[in-house]
Enzyme design. Structure first.
Site, PDB file in Angstrom:
ATOM      1  N   GLN A 131       0.841  -1.194   0.000  1.00 27.37           N
ATOM      2  CA  GLN A 131       0.000   0.000   0.000  1.00 27.37           C
ATOM      3  C   GLN A 131       0.879   1.248   0.000  1.00 27.37           C
ATOM      4  OE1 GLN A 131      -3.524  -0.211   0.171  1.00 27.37           O
ATOM      5  NE2 GLN A 131      -3.430   1.942  -0.328  1.00 27.37           N
ATOM      6  N   PHE A 132       1.308   1.686  -1.189  1.00 26.49           N
ATOM      7  CA  PHE A 132       2.192   2.851  -1.270  1.00 26.49           C
ATOM      8  C   PHE A 132       1.523   4.112  -0.758  1.00 26.49           C
ATOM      9  CE2 PHE A 132      -0.050   3.518  -5.226  1.00 26.49           C
ATOM     10  CZ  PHE A 132      -0.031   4.889  -5.404  1.00 26.49           C
ATOM     11  N   THR A 133       0.197   4.166  -0.761  1.00 28.97           N
ATOM     12  CA  THR A 133      -0.500   5.383  -0.342  1.00 28.97           C
ATOM     13  C   THR A 133      -0.346   5.663   1.154  1.00 28.97           C
ATOM     14  OG1 THR A 133      -2.616   4.252  -0.044  1.00 28.97           O
ATOM     15  CG2 THR A 133      -2.180   5.204  -2.218  1.00 28.97           C
TER      16      THR A 133
END
Length: 147
Positions: free
Chosen positions: A80-82
């Site tokens: 989950q890069f966010t």
């Protein structure tokens, strides 16, 4: 490295209409974000934390007393890069603190590999894919962990 941990009663990940990962019953759904200075050592530390953090109710009255390792509970680990998004300025978040995919993917894979080496049953999403994540948050109970 940053993780959002949700105690769940089941979770699944669907990509292109197909289920690619699923846990049934109680366990943890973990969103993992990687930043530029993360290392394999941090991935190993995150795995140990995820496996041993006490987030499940036990016999005591002072809060959660059992971990996935105590219960043999499964984990769903999803990149989950966010989690490294920054929306403090303007109306559009920036992702400058998130590591690029070629750096992040091996480290997320290392978290999964380390968990499995500890004896965990681990399901995953698919790195970089458009995923539909479904879960039943138990509590609700959500914790942020950074290593």
């Amino acid at each position: 490295m940053r993780a959002v941990i949700q105690r769940v009663n089941g979770a699944s990940v669907v990509v292109d209409g197909r289920t690619v990962g699923e846990i049934k019953g109680r366990g943890l759904c973990v969103l993992v974000g990687v930043t530029h200075d993360d290392t394999e050592e941090k991935a190993a530390r995150m795995a140990r934390k995820l496996w041993t953090v006490r987030l499940f109710d036990g016999e005591g009255e002072d809060g959660p007393e059992q971990s996935c390792s105590d219960l043999g509970a499964p984990l769903m680990v999803i990149s989950q890069f966010t989690l490294y998004g920054d929306a403090r300025k303007g109306r559009r978040p920036t992702w400058n603190a998130a590591a690029p995919g070629e750096r992040a993917e091996p480290l997320v894979d290392e978290v999964v590999a380390q968990l499995r080496s500890l004896g965990a049953q681990v399901e995953t999403g698919r790195f970089g894919a458009d995923m539909q994540v479904s879960l039943t948050n138990d509590g609700p109970f959500t914790v942020l962990v950074e290593v």
